[in-house]
Design a protein around this motif. Structure first.
Motif, PDB file in Angstrom:
ATOM      1  N   ILE A 129       3.246  -1.437   3.944  1.00 30.26           N
ATOM      2  CA  ILE A 129       2.972  -0.033   3.674  1.00 30.26           C
ATOM      3  C   ILE A 129       4.312   0.655   3.470  1.00 30.26           C
ATOM      4  CG2 ILE A 129       2.078   2.113   4.638  1.00 30.26           C
ATOM      5  CD1 ILE A 129       0.121   0.371   6.283  1.00 30.26           C
ATOM      6  N   THR A 130       4.472   1.293   2.355  1.00 30.37           N
ATOM      7  CA  THR A 130       5.768   1.924   2.113  1.00 30.37           C
ATOM      8  C   THR A 130       5.647   3.131   1.189  1.00 30.37           C
ATOM      9  OG1 THR A 130       8.036   1.578   1.370  1.00 30.37           O
ATOM     10  CG2 THR A 130       6.345   0.397   0.160  1.00 30.37           C
ATOM     11  N   HIS A 131       6.627   4.010   1.320  1.00 28.87           N
ATOM     12  CA  HIS A 131       6.681   5.162   0.420  1.00 28.87           C
ATOM     13  C   HIS A 131       7.617   4.897  -0.745  1.00 28.87           C
ATOM     14  CE1 HIS A 131       4.321   8.195   2.371  1.00 28.87           C
ATOM     15  NE2 HIS A 131       4.830   7.857   3.537  1.00 28.87           N
ATOM     16  N   TYR A 132       8.441   3.876  -0.587  1.00 29.20           N
ATOM     17  CA  TYR A 132       9.506   3.724  -1.562  1.00 29.20           C
ATOM     18  C   TYR A 132       9.460   2.424  -2.322  1.00 29.20           C
ATOM     19  CZ  TYR A 132      11.056   7.560   1.227  1.00 29.20           C
ATOM     20  OH  TYR A 132      11.090   8.739   1.893  1.00 29.20           O
TER      21      TYR A 132
ATOM     22  N   LYS B 237      -2.964   5.529   5.242  1.00 28.99           N
ATOM     23  CA  LYS B 237      -2.321   4.202   5.242  1.00 28.99           C
ATOM     24  C   LYS B 237      -2.198   3.619   6.650  1.00 28.99           C
ATOM     25  CE  LYS B 237       1.419   5.789   3.290  1.00 28.99           C
ATOM     26  NZ  LYS B 237       1.050   7.208   3.272  1.00 28.99           N
ATOM     27  N   SER B 238      -1.634   4.433   7.568  1.00 28.05           N
ATOM     28  CA  SER B 238      -1.477   3.934   8.940  1.00 28.05           C
ATOM     29  C   SER B 238      -2.839   3.742   9.596  1.00 28.05           C
ATOM     30  CB  SER B 238      -0.643   4.909   9.779  1.00 28.05           C
ATOM     31  OG  SER B 238       0.663   4.990   9.270  1.00 28.05           O
ATOM     32  N   THR B 239      -3.776   4.613   9.256  1.00 28.29           N
ATOM     33  CA  THR B 239      -5.130   4.472   9.800  1.00 28.29           C
ATOM     34  C   THR B 239      -5.739   3.145   9.360  1.00 28.29           C
ATOM     35  OG1 THR B 239      -5.402   6.864   9.721  1.00 28.29           O
ATOM     36  CG2 THR B 239      -7.423   5.549   9.873  1.00 28.29           C
TER      37      THR B 239
ATOM     38  N   ILE C 164       0.864  -1.183   0.000  1.00 27.88           N
ATOM     39  CA  ILE C 164       0.000   0.000   0.000  1.00 27.88           C
ATOM     40  C   ILE C 164       0.895   1.226   0.000  1.00 27.88           C
ATOM     41  CG2 ILE C 164      -1.751   1.308   1.262  1.00 27.88           C
ATOM     42  CD1 ILE C 164      -2.928  -1.321   2.151  1.00 27.88           C
ATOM     43  N   MET C 165       0.678   2.066  -0.988  1.00 29.02           N
ATOM     44  CA  MET C 165       1.468   3.280  -1.114  1.00 29.02           C
ATOM     45  C   MET C 165       0.499   4.455  -1.082  1.00 29.02           C
ATOM     46  SD  MET C 165       4.174   1.930  -3.994  1.00 29.02           S
ATOM     47  CE  MET C 165       5.545   2.980  -3.518  1.00 29.02           C
TER      48      MET C 165
ATOM     49  N   ASP D  24      -6.532  10.197  -0.099  1.00 28.13           N
ATOM     50  CA  ASP D  24      -7.691  10.761   0.587  1.00 28.13           C
ATOM     51  C   ASP D  24      -8.680   9.676   1.047  1.00 28.13           C
ATOM     52  OD1 ASP D  24      -9.300  12.713   1.662  1.00 28.13           O
ATOM     53  OD2 ASP D  24     -10.321  13.168  -0.230  1.00 28.13           O
ATOM     54  N   GLY D  25      -8.136   8.647   1.670  1.00 27.49           N
ATOM     55  CA  GLY D  25      -8.983   7.634   2.296  1.00 27.49           C
ATOM     56  C   GLY D  25      -9.622   6.619   1.365  1.00 27.49           C
TER      57      GLY D  25
END
Ligand code: ATP
Ligand code: MG
Length: 250
Positions: free
Chosen positions: A201-204, A40-42, A32-33, A221-222
């Motif tokens: 979950i990652t940004h990279y 994401k953390s939510t 999940i990006m 946005d959810g």
């Protein structure tokens, strides 16, 4: 294994998740990006059952069972493991003792006796070797004074010990140097089986070179605004999130 239907969740009356649909089957790795603050953390917290988030619509099912009424501990006992973006420190409790307690609590919930001490030691040795974790590290207080990388490595150690059905790793790559990243990713890859699933979950895109996802989802946005295979991560790296945002506007 995991089925999320039209999930809406809010915190302090602020809507954060706005209709998430996601299905994760056994044997799959999902990434999940999405930009900062997209939820994401939510989403990870809601799956884990953290109480500060209120599910206002929709459902989260594990193996066909609605988790609505399950507390976070029960979900953990059902096999959901979540690593936190910001792990807590527990002074006075060693990494090893924390693990022993966690394992025995999970066994108790399944009606099993405590794991015999020699078996526990063997397990600890096996898993710490697999993840190249130093012995001295195991006797330190949980997360106290741990560097960012040590915290992340410790989380993967916890995961390796608990062998969860569904592991959710929130930004496990942030702050890891290249070697640690490889060790963590190898650990995840070794733990992967046809019976369990992982959500990363990652940004990279970098992490996803090591933990190759079957599916990539982009949260904005959810909502999940785009899903695809691992090539989606490459496209994101190249084009940024604006590309998705512009596509998402219909
Ligand atoms: N406990 C909370 N109280 C108030 N607002 C919150 C809380 N938790 C999350 N939020 C808000 O929900 C939104 C989504 O946050 P979330 O942490 O899920 O984002 P994220 O996608 O994980 O971002 P990042 O990439 O920065 O980790 C943000 O606007 C955040 O401020
Ligand atoms: Mg986050």
């Amino acid at each position: 294994m995991l089925k999320i239907n039209n999930l809406h969740a809010s915190v302090e009356d602020k809507d954060i998740l706005k209709g998430i649909n996601l299905q994760v089957n056994a044997g799959e790795v999902h990434a999940i990006m999405g930009p900062n603050g997209s939820g994401k953390s939510t989403l990870a917290s809601v799956i884990a059952g953290k109480e500060e988030f209120e599910v206002t619509q929709g459902s989260v099912e594990l193996d066909g069972e609605d988790l609505e009424d399950s507390a976070p501990e029960e979900r953990a006992h059902k096999g959901i493991f979540m690593s936190f973006q910001y792990p807590v420190e527990i002074p006075g409790v060693s990494v090893t003792n924390f693990m022993k307690t966690a394992i025995n609590e999970s066994r108790k919930a399944r009606g099993l006796e405590d794991m015999p001490a020699n078996e526990m030691l063997k397990l600890i040795r096996e898993k710490s070797e697999m993840l190249e974790i130093d012995r001295k590290f195991l006797s330190r207080s949980l997360n106290e004074g741990f560097s960012g990388g040590e915290k992340k490595r410790n989380e993967i150690f916890q995961m390796a010990m608990l062998e969860p059905k569904l592991a959710i790793l929130d930004e496990t790559d942030s702050g890891l140097d290249i070697d640690a990243l490889r060790i963590v990713a190898n650990g995840v890859n070794k733990l992967k089986s046809k019976d369990n699933a992982v959500i990363v979950i990652t940004h990279y895109q970098r992490l996803l070179e090591y933990i190759v996802p079957d599916f990539v989802h982009v949260l904005h946005d959810g909502k999940i605004v785009k899903s695809g295979g691992k090539e989606l991560a490459f496209q994101l790296e190249e084009k940024g999130y604006d590309w998705i945002k512009n596509e998402a506007v219909v």
